[in-house]
Design an enzyme around this catalytic site. Structure first.
Site, PDB file in Angstrom:
ATOM      1  N   GLU A 117      -4.481  17.138  -9.896  1.00 10.33           N
ATOM      2  CA  GLU A 117      -5.027  17.627 -11.166  1.00 10.33           C
ATOM      3  C   GLU A 117      -6.540  17.847 -11.104  1.00 10.33           C
ATOM      4  OE1 GLU A 117      -3.119  16.114 -14.760  1.00 10.33           O
ATOM      5  OE2 GLU A 117      -4.982  16.459 -15.838  1.00 10.33           O
ATOM      6  N   ARG A 174      -3.306  22.135 -12.647  1.00 10.03           N
ATOM      7  CA  ARG A 174      -2.302  21.180 -13.141  1.00 10.03           C
ATOM      8  C   ARG A 174      -2.612  20.760 -14.576  1.00 10.03           C
ATOM      9  NH1 ARG A 174       0.620  16.070 -10.053  1.00 10.03           N
ATOM     10  NH2 ARG A 174       1.838  15.417 -11.869  1.00 10.03           N
ATOM     11  N   ARG A 189       0.818  -1.233   0.000  1.00 12.49           N
ATOM     12  CA  ARG A 189       0.000   0.000   0.000  1.00 12.49           C
ATOM     13  C   ARG A 189       0.845   1.273   0.000  1.00 12.49           C
ATOM     14  NH1 ARG A 189      -2.562  -3.191   3.851  1.00 12.49           N
ATOM     15  NH2 ARG A 189      -4.372  -4.274   2.997  1.00 12.49           N
ATOM     16  N   HIS A 225      -0.850  13.838 -28.346  1.00 15.85           N
ATOM     17  CA  HIS A 225      -1.186  12.412 -28.170  1.00 15.85           C
ATOM     18  C   HIS A 225      -1.875  11.866 -29.415  1.00 15.85           C
ATOM     19  CE1 HIS A 225      -1.066  12.859 -23.521  1.00 15.85           C
ATOM     20  NE2 HIS A 225       0.093  12.476 -24.007  1.00 15.85           N
ATOM     21  N   GLU A 242       9.281  19.903 -23.469  1.00 18.54           N
ATOM     22  CA  GLU A 242       8.541  20.036 -22.199  1.00 18.54           C
ATOM     23  C   GLU A 242       9.114  21.200 -21.369  1.00 18.54           C
ATOM     24  OE1 GLU A 242       5.808  18.455 -21.331  1.00 18.54           O
ATOM     25  OE2 GLU A 242       5.780  16.571 -22.465  1.00 18.54           O
ATOM     26  N   HIS A 247      -0.574  18.748 -25.487  1.00 16.26           N
ATOM     27  CA  HIS A 247      -0.638  17.291 -25.376  1.00 16.26           C
ATOM     28  C   HIS A 247      -1.890  16.674 -26.002  1.00 16.26           C
ATOM     29  CE1 HIS A 247       2.787  17.863 -22.842  1.00 16.26           C
ATOM     30  NE2 HIS A 247       2.900  16.574 -22.626  1.00 16.26           N
ATOM     31  N   ASN A 270      -0.903  20.092 -19.580  1.00 16.33           N
ATOM     32  CA  ASN A 270      -1.250  19.322 -20.790  1.00 16.33           C
ATOM     33  C   ASN A 270      -1.234  20.195 -22.048  1.00 16.33           C
ATOM     34  OD1 ASN A 270      -1.628  16.972 -19.293  1.00 16.33           O
ATOM     35  ND2 ASN A 270      -3.722  17.579 -18.763  1.00 16.33           N
ATOM     36  N   HIS A 277       7.332  11.475 -28.449  1.00 17.28           N
ATOM     37  CA  HIS A 277       6.458  12.318 -27.629  1.00 17.28           C
ATOM     38  C   HIS A 277       6.842  13.804 -27.736  1.00 17.28           C
ATOM     39  CE1 HIS A 277       3.814  13.411 -24.351  1.00 17.28           C
ATOM     40  NE2 HIS A 277       4.824  14.025 -23.762  1.00 17.28           N
ATOM     41  N   LYS A 335       7.276  23.397 -12.747  1.00 12.24           N
ATOM     42  CA  LYS A 335       6.411  22.226 -12.528  1.00 12.24           C
ATOM     43  C   LYS A 335       6.104  22.067 -11.040  1.00 12.24           C
ATOM     44  CE  LYS A 335       4.955  17.747 -13.500  1.00 12.24           C
ATOM     45  NZ  LYS A 335       4.995  16.501 -14.200  1.00 12.24           N
ATOM     46  N   LYS A 372       2.918  11.493 -10.652  1.00 10.60           N
ATOM     47  CA  LYS A 372       2.050  10.676 -11.509  1.00 10.60           C
ATOM     48  C   LYS A 372       2.799   9.383 -11.823  1.00 10.60           C
ATOM     49  CE  LYS A 372      -0.943  13.937 -13.936  1.00 10.60           C
ATOM     50  NZ  LYS A 372      -1.307  14.490 -15.260  1.00 10.60           N
TER      51      LYS A 372
HETATM   52  N1  GLY Z   1       2.703  15.345 -17.165  1.00 10.23           N
HETATM   53  C1  GLY Z   1       1.828  16.296 -16.672  1.00 10.23           C
HETATM   54  C2  GLY Z   1       1.694  16.245 -15.189  1.00 10.23           C
HETATM   55  O1  GLY Z   1       2.576  15.757 -14.514  1.00 10.23           O
HETATM   56  O2  GLY Z   1       0.706  16.674 -14.694  1.00 10.23           O
END
Ligand code: GLY
Length: 382
Positions: free
Chosen positions: A239, A243, A124, A254, A188, A250, A247, A266, A229, A146
């Site tokens: 998010e 946040r 966990r 994508h 990025e 993106h 994107n 990418h 970031k 993420k």
């Molecule tokens: N890759 C975008 C984020 O980390 O929210």
């Protein structure tokens, strides 16, 4: 070009709960043990990063008296599978890892995502420290928590938000990257500049962040990117709001990756996505200076030299947009820009605006330049 004198690492914090430190600079890997909590450590490295930097990371931990279990995963997106993830969990269990042990992820974005999700799920949740070794992973995957693996049905469909305990960006690891891969990662970084730091965007388009940059420049610009970031993540870790601005570029990116059969990298796809956003934004919003924004992204594309986007009509591309997992309620949403530093999330953009922006995007002079530049290589490969 290398710096003659020593370069001091940059340090900042990601202010989530609990906060965690980020260190950027040449040689920060030597401080791995002091930033890795717990007792034993599973060092999960991809083949490339493990071969080059695995011993150094393991030695830094062992010198601190830590027992290290070294685990190797394949390089590339194919490693982000449930089967690989389950095998890694099994290895931790068979080695008797406990809740107070830790994972270190050493490699690119795939390794951060995969090892992060191992740490998020094992018992966990156990501690993870990220040691990204690509520009893309330093700019994106390593900060923000993420974690994910892919399903046959789509990318990143299974995962968790699981913040690391620390992030170490040793810029020496970027010296072994293929130049093209390095430059794709800078897209990025540029995106972070466009969102919140004009000097950072200018550093990328002017070529100041490039494979031959010295350690001081790499440290300065990757730290600047990380700070943008970190600030976004600190304001919206899961998010629920701002946040989503990360994107930018993106949604189309994508779709281009998918429409190209994942041949388009990418970073290349996001570079095109940013140019598309510069054409869609003035069709939907009151934009300060659309041509200036388009010119800035055009400079990015000339600097990064992405492979051309797939030659698709809007009708051919639209189904790939529809499959983006960020679609909600059947209505596409886009991150658009009113001006540098002023992003906004727009829901329910009319399709005729999307289509007209695509036509304008295809007519941008940089499309023909990139297509012509790729022709000799394509002929040579035939
Ligand atoms: N890759 C975008 C984020 O980390 O929210």
């Amino acid at each position: 070009m290398r710096q003659a004198g020593p370069v001091a690492p940059e340090r900042f914090e990601v202010a989530v709960t609990p906060p965690y430190p980020v260190r950027v600079g040449p040689g920060v890997l030597s401080g791995l043990a002091s930033l890795t909590p717990g007792g034993r450590v599973a060092l999960i490295a991809d083949e490339n990063a493990g071969a080059r930097y695995g011993d150094e990371a393991a030695d830094a931990l062992a010198a601190d008296g830590r027992q290290v279990l070294r685990l190797r995963v394949p390089s590339g997106e194919d490693a982000k599978r449930i089967e690989v993830w389950a095998e890694l969990l099994g290895r931790l269990a068979r080695a008797g890892f406990a809740r107070d042990d830790a994972v270190v992820a050493l490699g690119g974005g795939v390794t951060c995502d995969l090892a992060g999700y191992v740490a998020a799920a094992y018992m966990r949740g156990i501690a993870v420290v990220h040691v990204p070794t690509t520009v893309l992973a330093m700019a994106d995957a390593a900060i923000g928590g993420k974690t994910a693996v892919n399903l046959p049905e789509g990318k990143n469909l299974v995962g968790a938000f699981w913040q690391p305990r620390a992030v170490l960006m040793d810029v020496r690891t970027l010296r072994s990257l293929p130049p093209r891969v390095f430059m794709q990662g800078t897209v990025e970084v540029f995106k972070h500049g466009l969102l919140a730091d004009p000097a950072l965007a200018e550093a990328v388009v002017s070529g100041a962040l490039a494979p031959d940059a010295d350690d001081a420049a790499l440290t300065r610009w990757l730290a600047a990117s990380g700070r943008v970031k970190a600030a976004v993540v600190a304001g919206d870790a899961r998010e629920d709001g701002a946040r989503a601005h990360l994107n930018l570029g993106h949604t189309l990116g994508h779709a281009l990756e998918a429409a190209s059969g994942h041949r388009l990298a990418h970073g290349d796809a996001v570079a095109w996505g940013l140019l598309y956003a510069a054409y869609l934004s003035p069709r939907v919003l009151d934009v300060d200076d659309a041509e200036e924004a388009q010119a800035l992204v055009r400079r990015l594309i000339r600097t990064v030299a992405p492979a051309p986007p797939p030659a698709a009509s809007w009708d051919e591309l639209a189904p790939f947009l529809g499959r983006d997992k960020k679609t909600r309620g059947g209505r596409r949403h886009w991150v658009l820009m009113r001006a540098p530093g002023r992003p906004t999330l727009q829901h329910g953009v009319p399709e005729d605006a999307e289509r007209a922006a695509w036509e304008a995007f295809l007519a941008d002079p940089v499309q023909a330049e990139r297509a012509a530049a790729e022709l000799p290589a394509a002929k040579g490969e035939a």
